[in-house]
Scaffold this motif. Structure first.
Motif, PDB file in Angstrom:
ATOM      1  N   PHE A  46      -7.059  -5.319  15.315  1.00  0.00           N
ATOM      2  CA  PHE A  46      -7.688  -3.973  15.131  1.00  0.00           C
ATOM      3  C   PHE A  46      -7.241  -3.914  13.353  1.00  0.00           C
ATOM      4  O   PHE A  46      -6.470  -4.682  13.008  1.00  0.00           O
ATOM      5  N   ASP A  47      -7.678  -2.986  12.736  1.00  0.00           N
ATOM      6  CA  ASP A  47      -7.486  -2.771  11.447  1.00  0.00           C
ATOM      7  C   ASP A  47      -6.487  -1.556  11.108  1.00  0.00           C
ATOM      8  O   ASP A  47      -6.968  -0.414  11.340  1.00  0.00           O
TER       9      ASP A  47
ATOM     10  N   ASP B 185       0.708  -1.155   0.112  1.00  0.00           N
ATOM     11  CA  ASP B 185       0.065   0.111  -0.018  1.00  0.00           C
ATOM     12  C   ASP B 185       1.015   1.289   0.089  1.00  0.00           C
ATOM     13  O   ASP B 185       2.073   1.137  -0.393  1.00  0.00           O
TER      14      ASP B 185
ATOM     15  N   ARG C   6     -12.642 -13.040   8.015  1.00  0.00           N
ATOM     16  CA  ARG C   6     -13.863 -12.497   7.341  1.00  0.00           C
ATOM     17  C   ARG C   6     -14.916 -13.545   6.886  1.00  0.00           C
ATOM     18  O   ARG C   6     -15.518 -13.591   5.692  1.00  0.00           O
TER      19      ARG C   6
ATOM     20  N   ASN D  82      -4.512  -0.686   8.735  1.00  0.00           N
ATOM     21  CA  ASN D  82      -4.520   0.416   7.635  1.00  0.00           C
ATOM     22  C   ASN D  82      -5.824   0.597   6.681  1.00  0.00           C
ATOM     23  O   ASN D  82      -5.915   0.852   5.858  1.00  0.00           O
ATOM     24  N   ASN D  83      -7.073   0.238   7.533  1.00  0.00           N
ATOM     25  CA  ASN D  83      -8.241   0.669   7.116  1.00  0.00           C
ATOM     26  C   ASN D  83      -8.527   0.037   5.725  1.00  0.00           C
ATOM     27  O   ASN D  83      -9.295   0.334   4.825  1.00  0.00           O
ATOM     28  N   ASP D  84      -8.187  -1.582   5.550  1.00  0.00           N
ATOM     29  CA  ASP D  84      -8.410  -2.049   4.477  1.00  0.00           C
ATOM     30  C   ASP D  84      -9.602  -3.074   4.531  1.00  0.00           C
ATOM     31  O   ASP D  84      -9.869  -3.849   3.763  1.00  0.00           O
ATOM     32  N   GLY D  85     -10.181  -2.996   5.755  1.00  0.00           N
ATOM     33  CA  GLY D  85     -11.196  -4.122   6.000  1.00  0.00           C
ATOM     34  C   GLY D  85     -10.707  -5.377   6.457  1.00  0.00           C
ATOM     35  O   GLY D  85     -11.731  -6.389   6.935  1.00  0.00           O
ATOM     36  N   TRP D  86      -9.501  -5.722   6.855  1.00  0.00           N
ATOM     37  CA  TRP D  86      -9.027  -7.088   7.211  1.00  0.00           C
ATOM     38  C   TRP D  86      -8.458  -6.546   8.747  1.00  0.00           C
ATOM     39  O   TRP D  86      -7.788  -5.640   9.036  1.00  0.00           O
ATOM     40  N   GLU D  87      -8.982  -7.779   9.517  1.00  0.00           N
ATOM     41  CA  GLU D  87      -8.072  -7.517  10.929  1.00  0.00           C
ATOM     42  C   GLU D  87      -6.954  -7.818  11.080  1.00  0.00           C
ATOM     43  O   GLU D  87      -6.282  -8.806  10.624  1.00  0.00           O
ATOM     44  N   ASP D  88      -5.961  -6.802  11.646  1.00  0.00           N
ATOM     45  CA  ASP D  88      -4.458  -6.880  11.862  1.00  0.00           C
ATOM     46  C   ASP D  88      -4.421  -7.533  13.366  1.00  0.00           C
ATOM     47  O   ASP D  88      -5.492  -7.385  14.170  1.00  0.00           O
TER      48      ASP D  88
END
Length: 635
Positions: A610-611, A130, A534, A613-619
């Protein structure tokens, strides 16, 4: 302010003074001189006369170098590891200055017939990219030793492979200094003076595109030469992951100093650190030296900004900071009546009485202190009695009555000063303990403004398998049936998964950890639920302590040779590290820790999905660490 516990420090001091007077007889002063027979007693205050000098006898035991000698215990593999570690440390010092790498530096490390594989694959695939990060990852198809990959030979081949490894850190002719770490996690004698080791190799530093971080897993083979030196014969990687920044801006910036400026909080308390205070606090029971004070966020004053409550060590006041419009913090601990001095382990800001503002729950030693928010101050309402050694609190409305209930974890069972801790006793079972402190569930039974929480642990089944030295818990509806279930991460016992059930119209929790395949007996420090893949099902992550020494020892044939296989497997699991359990959707979980790459998290503590980088995947964020001073050789 909460009532203070008995001041044990003063009582002990009185006892010592009494002993001095008894031993000193008619003397006004008695001088205690430690006599360990290992060095001459130094003269003290020659200008004063002492009528009595009392010597405290001591036994001079074996030195640390004698105690910490694996060869004397028959652990030749650990003795080998010590020597290999020294060689890797020398290599690390050379890698720390990539611009200075030369063949002359490497000749003492490798043998004449040395061979190695590419340390970085020619095709190093990008698996994520990204605007901030580029992640490259390669995994060998065969993770066992393979002769076919050894395409480089001699010192020159080793030098060229190492230069390729550190190439990403070369920044426009600059001479960066890299951080490095080698962790040997397996030692296997091969015979004929050959030994194979496996190790993690980590490099950190700045490159032309920002920060670069590398993590490799190497297989190395060593020979012991006629001069007694350990030299590398063959090296090949079985995996490598590299993360680099697309730009030099930091992903996160430490703003502690700027937000705390003008807060009114005394720097001499916050900046000195736990080591300083541990030498001065009076109550050092229940592993206080590891620092288990908590922190919580919430909008206390209703202005739309998140405020912060910080627990501190025994004898230091807890702190409440209100966030100001400019982002700075203001210390209002005394004004709001929550500068409590008790040993505080964790805290929650949450609406317990359903009046729309944030109340306060703090786990102190022996209880949970509950305080009501009246808009400008907290009023202490109730102290719920618990096991002394509280660790953390989690809240949920487990019975769907519209009120938040509280579950508190406890570590050690109640002990008095002077008793040995269970982990020191001969009958303590580290991998399957059941004699820790009792966890508790408190049901919120407030009515018409009357604060009342009742301990319902036993009546709803949460007293089963309930004494396992718990550190953390998490509520979640993992089976998607509309009610809250509970996962408990335990330090010395198997983890619990309590499923919420209704039996004859009554709520009951059953520990289904074994049938659900979640008995994660691996020194659980924290737990967090999240749907990492997801699929609509909540998965669970547990942070554990990773131990390279444990991984080396637990897999050796001489380790507990007479123990049942199950015991050996559980002991080995203690060292493996973090756990990620994927929800199968049938009430059970699959351990995907290895394939997901989360196991090696060092000495892990708190964790959170938590996400990033706001890409919809849980980090995942995992806090880790323990000893932060220079290596003194004692660990």
């Amino acid at each position: 302010m909460l009532s203070s516990p008995e001041n044990l420090g003063i009582n002990i001091l009185k006892w010592i003074i009494g002993l001095v007077c008894l031993l000193g007889g008619a003397a006004l002063v008695a001088l205690f001189v430690w006599d360990d027979s290992s060095r001459p007693v130094e003269p003290v205050r020659a200008d004063l006369e002492y009528e009595n000098v009392v010597k405290l006898p001591s036994q001079l035991g074996a030195s640390w170098s004698e105690v910490d000698n694996p060869e004397s215990d028959g652990w030749d593999t650990e003795a080998f590891q010590d020597e290999a570690k020294k060689q890797f440390k020398q290599l690390g010092k050379q890698l720390a200055h990539p611009d200075q790498l030369s063949a002359d530096q490497l000749t003492g490390l490798v043998g004449d017939s040395f061979r190695c594989a590419d340390l970085v694959p020619p095709d190093f695939p990008v698996v994520y990219q990204d605007t901030d990060l580029v992640v490259q990852r390669w995994q060998a198809a065969d993770t066992e030793f393979s002769e076919d990959r050894l395409t480089r030979s001699g010192v020159t081949g080793w030098l060229s492979a190492l230069k390729e490894l550190v190439a990403p850190f070369a920044a426009d002719g600059a001479n960066p200094e890299l951080e490095y770490q080698f962790k040997i996690y397996r030692v296997s004698p091969l015979g004929d003076r050959l030994t194979e080791t496996r190790q993690f190799v980590s490099l950190f530093g700045d490159g032309p595109e920002g920060r670069v971080e590398q993590h490799s897993d190497w297989i190395a083979r060593w020979s012991i030469e006629s001069d007694g030196q350990h030299r590398l014969v063959e090296v090949e990687p079985i995996s490598i992951e590299q993360t680099s920044g697309q730009r030099k801006a930091e992903l996160f910036t430490d703003v502690t100093e700027s937000v705390m400026a003008g807060s009114g909080a005394p720097d001499h308390q916050f900046l000195l650190g736990l080591d300083h205070w541990f030498e001065r606090v009076q109550d050092q029971r229940y592993s206080a030296f590891i620092g288990i004070s908590g922190i919580t966020l919430g909008d206390v004053d209703g202005d739309g900004l998140e405020d912060m409550y910080v627990c501190q060590e025994t004898g230091l006041p807890n702190r409440l900071f209100l966030q100001q419009e400019d982002g700075t913090l203001k210390d209002v601990s005394a004004d709001w009546g929550v500068d409590w001095l008790q040993t505080s382990r964790s805290a929650l800001l949450l609406d317990l009485d359903n009046d729309g503002d944030q109340d306060l729950a703090v786990a102190i030693m022996g209880g949970i202190a509950l305080a009501e928010n009246d808009g400008s101050r907290f009023q202490l309402k109730q102290i719920l009695p618990t096991t002394d050694d509280t660790t953390s609190i989690v809240a949920a409305d487990y019975d769907n009555d519209g009120r938040l209930d509280l579950y508190v974890c406890a570590n050690f069972s109640n002990t008095s000063l002077g008793n040995e801790l269970p982990s020191d006793s001969a009958d303590f079972v580290i991998h399957d303990a059941n004699d820790g402190g009792k966890n508790s569930l408190f049901h919120n039974e407030m009515k018409q403004g009357e604060w009342n929480f009742r301990d319902v642990t036993g009546e709803i089944g949460l007293d089963v398998n309930n004494q396992k030295y718990s550190w953390a818990a998490a509520w979640e509806d993992y089976d998607n049936d509309g009610d809250m279930d509970l996962y408990v991460a335990n330090d010395f016992g198997r983890d619990n998964l309590y499923r919420h059930e209704v039996v004859d119209g009554e709520i009951h929790f059953s520990d289904v950890a074994e049938s659900a395949n979640v008995e994660n007996a691996a020194s659980g420090m924290s737990t967090s639920f999240g749907d990492f893949n997801r699929d609509g099902l909540m998965d669970v992550f547990i942070s554990n302590m990773y131990s390279s020494a444990g991984n080396r020892i637990a897999f050796q044939e001489q380790f507990k040779p007479d123990a049942p296989a199950e015991v050996r497997n559980r002991m080995a699991r203690l060292a493996r590290g973090n756990t990620l359990l994927q929800n199968r959707g049938d009430g059970s979980f699959e351990d995907v820790s290895g394939m997901s790459g989360v196991e090696m998290g060092r000495w892990a503590w708190g964790s959170l999905f938590f996400d990033l980088n706001n890409d919809g995947w849980e980090d995942l964020m995992v806090a880790n660490g323990f000893v932060t001073t220079d290596d003194t050789g004692d660990l």
